[in-house]
Design a protein around this motif. Sequence first.
Motif, PDB file in Angstrom:
ATOM      1  N   THR A  61      -3.185   0.179  -9.619  1.00  0.00           N
ATOM      2  CA  THR A  61      -1.937  -0.500  -9.242  1.00  0.00           C
ATOM      3  C   THR A  61      -2.018  -1.351  -7.980  1.00  0.00           C
ATOM      4  O   THR A  61      -1.016  -1.959  -7.593  1.00  0.00           O
ATOM      5  N   HIS A  62      -3.176  -1.383  -7.326  1.00  0.00           N
ATOM      6  CA  HIS A  62      -3.242  -2.311  -6.191  1.00  0.00           C
ATOM      7  C   HIS A  62      -4.647  -2.796  -5.861  1.00  0.00           C
ATOM      8  O   HIS A  62      -5.524  -2.005  -5.532  1.00  0.00           O
ATOM      9  N   THR A  63      -4.838  -4.105  -5.948  1.00  0.00           N
ATOM     10  CA  THR A  63      -6.068  -4.749  -5.474  1.00  0.00           C
ATOM     11  C   THR A  63      -5.649  -6.031  -4.753  1.00  0.00           C
ATOM     12  O   THR A  63      -4.529  -6.502  -4.923  1.00  0.00           O
ATOM     13  N   MET A 113       3.560  -8.006  -5.516  1.00  0.00           N
ATOM     14  CA  MET A 113       3.599  -8.744  -4.255  1.00  0.00           C
ATOM     15  C   MET A 113       3.492  -7.755  -3.094  1.00  0.00           C
ATOM     16  O   MET A 113       4.274  -6.807  -3.033  1.00  0.00           O
ATOM     17  N   GLU A 114       2.520  -7.968  -2.221  1.00  0.00           N
ATOM     18  CA  GLU A 114       2.373  -7.061  -1.082  1.00  0.00           C
ATOM     19  C   GLU A 114       2.940  -7.716   0.168  1.00  0.00           C
ATOM     20  O   GLU A 114       2.356  -8.651   0.709  1.00  0.00           O
ATOM     21  N   ASN A 115       4.091  -7.233   0.575  1.00  0.00           N
ATOM     22  CA  ASN A 115       4.893  -7.735   1.707  1.00  0.00           C
ATOM     23  C   ASN A 115       5.973  -8.683   1.181  1.00  0.00           C
ATOM     24  O   ASN A 115       5.666  -9.686   0.540  1.00  0.00           O
ATOM     25  N   CYS A 131       7.091  -4.106   2.770  1.00  0.00           N
ATOM     26  CA  CYS A 131       6.537  -4.728   3.986  1.00  0.00           C
ATOM     27  C   CYS A 131       5.042  -4.465   4.048  1.00  0.00           C
ATOM     28  O   CYS A 131       4.476  -3.829   3.155  1.00  0.00           O
ATOM     29  N   HIS A 132       4.395  -4.948   5.129  1.00  0.00           N
ATOM     30  CA  HIS A 132       2.970  -4.656   5.312  1.00  0.00           C
ATOM     31  C   HIS A 132       2.817  -3.891   6.626  1.00  0.00           C
ATOM     32  O   HIS A 132       3.613  -2.984   6.878  1.00  0.00           O
ATOM     33  N   THR A 133       1.846  -4.252   7.454  1.00  0.00           N
ATOM     34  CA  THR A 133       1.560  -3.430   8.637  1.00  0.00           C
ATOM     35  C   THR A 133       2.546  -3.629   9.797  1.00  0.00           C
ATOM     36  O   THR A 133       2.478  -2.912  10.782  1.00  0.00           O
ATOM     37  N   SER A 184       4.683   1.825  -0.454  1.00  0.00           N
ATOM     38  CA  SER A 184       3.487   1.886   0.402  1.00  0.00           C
ATOM     39  C   SER A 184       3.735   1.019   1.629  1.00  0.00           C
ATOM     40  O   SER A 184       4.427  -0.010   1.543  1.00  0.00           O
ATOM     41  N   HIS A 185       3.175   1.419   2.746  1.00  0.00           N
ATOM     42  CA  HIS A 185       3.274   0.691   4.028  1.00  0.00           C
ATOM     43  C   HIS A 185       4.589   0.886   4.773  1.00  0.00           C
ATOM     44  O   HIS A 185       4.645   0.656   5.975  1.00  0.00           O
ATOM     45  N   ILE A 186       5.669   1.260   4.109  1.00  0.00           N
ATOM     46  CA  ILE A 186       6.954   1.282   4.805  1.00  0.00           C
ATOM     47  C   ILE A 186       7.094   2.575   5.622  1.00  0.00           C
ATOM     48  O   ILE A 186       6.418   3.568   5.374  1.00  0.00           O
ATOM     49  N   SER A 220       2.189   2.159  -4.340  1.00  0.00           N
ATOM     50  CA  SER A 220       1.107   1.544  -5.131  1.00  0.00           C
ATOM     51  C   SER A 220      -0.282   1.855  -4.596  1.00  0.00           C
ATOM     52  O   SER A 220      -1.258   1.821  -5.339  1.00  0.00           O
ATOM     53  N   HIS A 221      -0.386   2.141  -3.300  1.00  0.00           N
ATOM     54  CA  HIS A 221      -1.692   2.494  -2.710  1.00  0.00           C
ATOM     55  C   HIS A 221      -1.471   3.245  -1.401  1.00  0.00           C
ATOM     56  O   HIS A 221      -1.382   2.672  -0.336  1.00  0.00           O
ATOM     57  N   SER A 222      -1.333   4.567  -1.522  1.00  0.00           N
ATOM     58  CA  SER A 222      -1.129   5.448  -0.366  1.00  0.00           C
ATOM     59  C   SER A 222      -1.804   6.774  -0.687  1.00  0.00           C
ATOM     60  O   SER A 222      -1.996   7.100  -1.855  1.00  0.00           O
ATOM     61  N   PRO A 276      -0.226   7.333   9.494  1.00  0.00           N
ATOM     62  CA  PRO A 276       1.192   7.082   9.183  1.00  0.00           C
ATOM     63  C   PRO A 276       1.416   6.365   7.851  1.00  0.00           C
ATOM     64  O   PRO A 276       2.506   6.441   7.282  1.00  0.00           O
ATOM     65  N   ARG A 277       0.366   5.677   7.342  1.00  0.00           N
ATOM     66  CA  ARG A 277       0.438   4.966   6.059  1.00  0.00           C
ATOM     67  C   ARG A 277       0.480   5.938   4.879  1.00  0.00           C
ATOM     68  O   ARG A 277       0.856   5.588   3.774  1.00  0.00           O
ATOM     69  N   ASN A 278       0.011   7.171   5.113  1.00  0.00           N
ATOM     70  CA  ASN A 278      -0.033   8.161   4.039  1.00  0.00           C
ATOM     71  C   ASN A 278       1.281   8.934   3.941  1.00  0.00           C
ATOM     72  O   ASN A 278       2.091   8.923   4.878  1.00  0.00           O
ATOM     73  N   SER A 324      -6.589   1.203  -5.969  1.00  0.00           N
ATOM     74  CA  SER A 324      -7.855   1.164  -5.212  1.00  0.00           C
ATOM     75  C   SER A 324      -7.824   0.421  -3.883  1.00  0.00           C
ATOM     76  O   SER A 324      -8.536   0.760  -2.961  1.00  0.00           O
ATOM     77  N   ASP A 325      -7.015  -0.644  -3.785  1.00  0.00           N
ATOM     78  CA  ASP A 325      -7.089  -1.555  -2.630  1.00  0.00           C
ATOM     79  C   ASP A 325      -8.444  -2.276  -2.582  1.00  0.00           C
ATOM     80  O   ASP A 325      -8.880  -2.713  -1.511  1.00  0.00           O
ATOM     81  N   PHE A 326      -9.090  -2.412  -3.732  1.00  0.00           N
ATOM     82  CA  PHE A 326     -10.359  -3.151  -3.788  1.00  0.00           C
ATOM     83  C   PHE A 326     -10.139  -4.595  -3.338  1.00  0.00           C
ATOM     84  O   PHE A 326      -9.124  -5.211  -3.630  1.00  0.00           O
TER      85      PHE A 326
HETATM   86 ZN   LIG Z   1      -1.970  -2.595   1.692  1.00  0.00          ZN
END
Ligand SMILES: [Zn+2]
Length: 407
Positions: free
Chosen positions: A41-43, A145-147, A172-174, A215-217, A236-238, A247-249, A349-351
């Motif tokens: 679900t996330h690359t 869409m990431e962010n 959101c992102h970081t 994820s990320h929020i 999607s990736h945590s 904190p991302r987890n 994966s975040d590949f």
């Molecule tokens: Zn990310």
Amino acid sequence: MKHISIFCITALVLVLSPENSYAQRKKNVEKIHHGAYVIDTHTDAPMKLVDSYFNMAERHEAPESRIDFPRLREGDVDAVFYGLFTGQRERIPENYDRAYRLANQMIDSTYAAIERSPDMVAIATSAGDIISISKQNKTAICLGMENGFPLAKDITRIGEFYKKGVRYITLCHTSNNDICDSSTDPFGSENNGLSSLGKAVVVEMNRLGMIVDVSHISDKAFYDVLALSSVPVIASHSSARALCDHPRNLSDDMLRALAKNDGVIQICILGDYIVVADTTMVNYQKIKELKSKYNNWKFINDEERQRAWRAYDSIDHMFPPVLPTIAQAVDHIDHVVKVAGIDHVGIGSDFDGGGGLADCADVADYPKITAELLKRGYSEKDIDKIWGGNFLRVFRAVEEEAKALSR
Ligand SMILES: [Zn+2]
């Protein structure tokens, strides 16, 4: 008697022959892996398309690239989300414009790459598409869409991106944005979780049938989303905070809340989210220096961004990081199963966005994860849920709610 002894000897040879049992195990892994809907679900694959005119139809090698169409087929991957990632920058009109244009460029280049390889891939915009594309022995490419930066505070853009095929938004992102707080913003909370705009975004996504990605929020934003969303959500990736305190987890309480929402956490196989980073590693120190040189990835312009990613790649090349293993990643799956249940875990994966394990370098390596799951006693049914069944359930629930709301 003679027959019995021949039978016994044959059986004994079969049992004792390590080669035979290895071959059988391999065959069994392949069968189960093939039978499952394998969904990542996330690359961050589109970043490569935009930055370097990367040819998705050609086979590449990790670590420079971890996804392309031939390797998606090799790994028997049924669906993969191509993330339209835009880094958070200062919220000024020209940066909103840039993020919007970049997201559109990524969409266009992803479609163009798919059109050039109709024998290997096809675009999917629904759970049903994923199933039917898989039946044609192709990999379904989905857009996430990431962010939410490219929305630029304009709710109507959600519908615009939905029409272009985008099926989830990571709010959101970081860093914090207009929608919500980030779990990793160095300046802490700005919106006290989900902002009022963020609330309208979640409602609109529910209405359209777009999956909300948490994820990320920040933790507060996570609970705000769960309280508001009328449908299950995804991370999607945590990964699990109990095993890797980042904190991302997601904490165990968050995992239980996600289970109650009938959502799913897709374990992120990026080193820093699997094991606490070894800060003495040369790779860690060099990346940290690079990050501060580039103002925590808050780039001034595209040229700077490209330079930063090239420098990142060359650091990884010169000082390869010591990556965690599949076994350590599957520990996170075990943990979520224990805390939230087998119906609430998957893989993202975040590949090509930092993801990768010592023994899972690219999408072609996915059968190795199936092998580890089997080794740990997961049943065929469990593995099917982990690889894609759980995510498909959420995707369908989101689609059905949108249909019901439109009646
Ligand atoms: Zn990310």
